[in-house]
Design a protein around this motif. Structure first.
Motif, mmCIF file in Angstrom:
data_model
loop_
_atom_site.group_PDB
_atom_site.id
_atom_site.type_symbol
_atom_site.label_atom_id
_atom_site.label_comp_id
_atom_site.label_asym_id
_atom_site.label_seq_id
_atom_site.Cartn_x
_atom_site.Cartn_y
_atom_site.Cartn_z
ATOM 1 N N GLY A 53 -15.540 -26.394 21.683
ATOM 2 C CA GLY A 53 -15.441 -25.035 21.180
ATOM 3 C C GLY A 53 -16.787 -24.355 21.201
ATOM 4 N N ALA A 54 -16.783 -23.039 21.356
ATOM 5 C CA ALA A 54 -18.017 -22.252 21.369
ATOM 6 C C ALA A 54 -17.916 -21.172 20.304
ATOM 7 N N ILE A 55 -18.922 -21.104 19.444
ATOM 8 C CA ILE A 55 -18.950 -20.096 18.388
ATOM 9 C C ILE A 55 -19.679 -18.871 18.922
ATOM 10 N N LEU A 56 -19.000 -17.742 18.959
ATOM 11 C CA LEU A 56 -19.547 -16.496 19.471
ATOM 12 C C LEU A 56 -19.880 -15.557 18.307
ATOM 13 N N CYS A 57 -20.663 -14.517 18.594
ATOM 14 C CA CYS A 57 -20.883 -13.452 17.620
ATOM 15 C C CYS A 57 -20.087 -12.228 18.069
ATOM 16 N N ASP A 58 -20.106 -11.175 17.269
ATOM 17 C CA ASP A 58 -19.291 -10.000 17.581
ATOM 18 C C ASP A 58 -19.661 -9.408 18.942
ATOM 19 N N GLU A 59 -20.945 -9.362 19.272
ATOM 20 C CA GLU A 59 -21.353 -8.828 20.566
ATOM 21 C C GLU A 59 -20.819 -9.696 21.705
ATOM 22 N N THR A 60 -20.937 -11.007 21.558
ATOM 23 C CA THR A 60 -20.598 -11.921 22.650
ATOM 24 C C THR A 60 -19.103 -11.990 22.921
ATOM 25 N N ILE A 61 -18.296 -11.942 21.882
ATOM 26 C CA ILE A 61 -16.848 -12.065 22.093
ATOM 27 C C ILE A 61 -16.301 -10.861 22.847
ATOM 28 N N ARG A 62 -17.069 -9.761 22.874
ATOM 29 C CA ARG A 62 -16.646 -8.555 23.573
ATOM 30 C C ARG A 62 -17.229 -8.453 24.984
ATOM 31 N N GLN A 63 -18.088 -9.397 25.358
ATOM 32 C CA GLN A 63 -18.783 -9.290 26.634
ATOM 33 C C GLN A 63 -17.975 -9.868 27.784
ATOM 34 N N LEU A 112 -10.689 -10.785 10.768
ATOM 35 C CA LEU A 112 -10.204 -12.035 11.343
ATOM 36 C C LEU A 112 -8.957 -11.802 12.204
ATOM 37 N N ALA A 113 -8.063 -10.953 11.732
ATOM 38 C CA ALA A 113 -6.852 -10.659 12.500
ATOM 39 C C ALA A 113 -7.210 -10.025 13.843
ATOM 40 N N THR A 114 -8.219 -9.137 13.828
ATOM 41 C CA THR A 114 -8.656 -8.504 15.079
ATOM 42 C C THR A 114 -9.244 -9.533 16.030
ATOM 43 N N TYR A 115 -10.084 -10.426 15.508
ATOM 44 C CA TYR A 115 -10.684 -11.454 16.356
ATOM 45 C C TYR A 115 -9.619 -12.400 16.912
ATOM 46 N N ALA A 116 -8.607 -12.702 16.097
ATOM 47 C CA ALA A 116 -7.530 -13.561 16.582
ATOM 48 C C ALA A 116 -6.806 -12.896 17.749
ATOM 49 N N GLU A 117 -6.603 -11.581 17.672
ATOM 50 C CA GLU A 117 -5.966 -10.853 18.768
ATOM 51 C C GLU A 117 -6.832 -10.884 20.031
ATOM 52 N N MET A 118 -8.155 -10.976 19.838
ATOM 53 C CA MET A 118 -9.091 -11.024 20.969
ATOM 54 C C MET A 118 -9.186 -12.423 21.564
ATOM 55 N N GLY A 119 -8.564 -13.414 20.919
ATOM 56 C CA GLY A 119 -8.527 -14.759 21.472
ATOM 57 C C GLY A 119 -9.270 -15.816 20.684
ATOM 58 N N ALA A 120 -9.883 -15.450 19.562
ATOM 59 C CA ALA A 120 -10.577 -16.448 18.748
ATOM 60 C C ALA A 120 -9.570 -17.432 18.160
ATOM 61 N N ARG A 121 -9.975 -18.701 18.132
ATOM 62 C CA ARG A 121 -9.108 -19.744 17.580
ATOM 63 C C ARG A 121 -9.653 -20.323 16.278
ATOM 64 N N PHE A 122 -10.917 -20.083 16.021
ATOM 65 C CA PHE A 122 -11.521 -20.556 14.777
ATOM 66 C C PHE A 122 -12.653 -19.608 14.403
ATOM 67 N N ALA A 123 -13.182 -19.778 13.190
ATOM 68 C CA ALA A 123 -14.249 -18.910 12.701
ATOM 69 C C ALA A 123 -15.321 -19.746 12.018
ATOM 70 N N LYS A 124 -16.458 -19.085 11.739
ATOM 71 C CA LYS A 124 -17.565 -19.779 11.066
ATOM 72 C C LYS A 124 -18.220 -18.873 10.047
ATOM 73 N N TRP A 125 -18.615 -19.453 8.904
ATOM 74 C CA TRP A 125 -19.330 -18.738 7.838
ATOM 75 C C TRP A 125 -20.450 -19.649 7.350
ATOM 76 N N ARG A 126 -21.650 -19.084 7.227
ATOM 77 C CA ARG A 126 -22.834 -19.853 6.844
ATOM 78 C C ARG A 126 -23.322 -19.449 5.462
ATOM 79 N N GLY A 127 -23.526 -20.443 4.608
ATOM 80 C CA GLY A 127 -24.214 -20.252 3.341
ATOM 81 C C GLY A 127 -25.575 -20.913 3.428
ATOM 82 N N VAL A 128 -26.600 -20.312 2.833
ATOM 83 C CA VAL A 128 -27.980 -20.763 2.997
ATOM 84 C C VAL A 128 -28.555 -21.184 1.650
ATOM 85 N N ILE A 129 -29.064 -22.412 1.596
ATOM 86 C CA ILE A 129 -29.619 -22.968 0.362
ATOM 87 C C ILE A 129 -31.062 -23.402 0.604
#
Length: 335
Positions: A53-63, A112-129
């Motif tokens: 799997g490849a984790i994309l950002c908003d810019e990349t998923i639209r490219q 998330l619903a929009t990204y799923a329509e664009m073809g995303a199959r998973f998502a990622k969220w980062r917390g920083v400690i």
């Protein structure tokens, strides 16, 4: 996502982060060069042999590639699941100087619903400690753990697999024991909130840091010691129902990240209830980025270096990585 000894490739750097890495190598900080770099990555021959799997950002998923194929379709054709980073970055946590909280829960379900329509199959969220003698505060740990749990629940509600990334940072002079203490507290807090929020643990991937001494710590432990500390921490905190743990690299070199992952899978084979995988960014990308340096005539050499680093981590998942693998022609060209 953790089957067949594969792992995730994070290419979800923000525009600002990508531009800073470009600036360090003299690459023009433009949308065209960012697109060209990411096209180089997603079109790397054979990448799907090591990457699930490849984790994309908003810019990349639209490219799209120069041939006008969407990056999502290129990944799909390579057998690589497209994913998307959905947090909105960090801000100062009110009342806790020097600590951060991740934003992005407002409007998350619709995004998330929009990204799923664009073809995303998973998502990622980062917390920083962040770690030092006085940090993290309990307030910081709890706030980030709750946000991660809320994010995971919302993902599952719209049918996306949540990749949960609670990152204890490497910056600082803290030792291995201090990192283990903080990492354990952070993971315990997340799984407590995950239970309260109804997260289906069998339908998520955990993306934590390895247990490591701070970058400024005088005592930098060997791979076996780090493997012991990391896996023991996970055994104390991560429920067996979680199918996979995909480590972030957090600023480690590619060779170190591979060696440490290898030590864990070699030493603890058959003794872990979950699979230990990787979700690296710089530890896979950096050698290729240095070779490419924004020059289109270096694409093939850069792709060979990228595929090599992915292959090294594929081997580390089986406990089959060896430093001799770094002596291959692709590895040599990355130096």
């Amino acid at each position: 996502m953790v089957a067949d000894d594969k792992g995730l490739l994070a290419i979800d750097e923000s525009i600002g982060t990508c531009n800073r890495r470009f600036a360090a190598l003299g690459i023009p900080e433009t949308a065209d060069r960012r697109r060209a770099w990411r096209e180089l990555i997603v079109t790397t021959p054979g990448l799907g042999q090591s990457i699930s799997g490849a984790i994309l950002c908003d810019e990349t998923i639209r490219q799209r590639t120069g041939g006008e194929a969407s990056f999502v379709s290129v990944l799909d054709d390579a057998g690589i699941l497209p994913g998307i980073k959905v947090d909105a970055g960090t801000i100062e946590l009110a009342g806790h100087p020097g600590e951060k909280i991740t934003e992005g829960l407002d409007g998350l379900q619709a995004r998330l619903a929009t990204y799923a329509e664009m073809g995303a199959r998973f998502a990622k969220w980062r917390g920083v400690i962040a770690v030092d003698a006085d940090r993290p505060s309990r307030g910081c740990v709890e706030a980030n753990a709750q946000a991660l749990a809320r994010y995971a629940t919302i993902c599952q509600q719209v049918g996306l697999v949540p990749v949960v990334e609670p990152e204890v940072l490497m910056e600082g002079s803290h030792d291995l024991a201090r990192c283990a203490e903080v990492t354990e507290a952070v993971l315990r807090a997340f799984f407590r909130h995950a239970d309260e929020q109804g997260v289906m643990l069998e339908a998520m991937i955990l993306k934590p840091n390895m247990v490591l001494p701070g970058l400024d710590c005088a005592n930098q432990e060997d791979a076996d010691t780090i493997a012991n500390a990391t896996v023991n921490c996970l055994l104390h905190t991560v429920p067996a129902s979680v199918p996979g743990i995909a480590f972030l690299s957090g600023g480690q070199t590619g060779e170190l990240a591979s060696a440490r992952l290898n030590a864990m899978n070699l030493r603890f084979r058959g003794r872990m209830p979950w699979q230990l995988a990787f979700s690296f960014a710089r530890a896979i990308q950096q050698p290729a980025l240095q070779i490419w340096a924004g020059q289109d005539d270096r694409v093939q050499a850069a792709q060979a270096a990228l595929a090599h680093r992915a292959m090294c981590n594929h081997a580390a998942r089986r406990g089959a990585y060896d430093a001799a693998m770094e002596l291959t022609p692709a590895a040599a060209s990355a130096r």
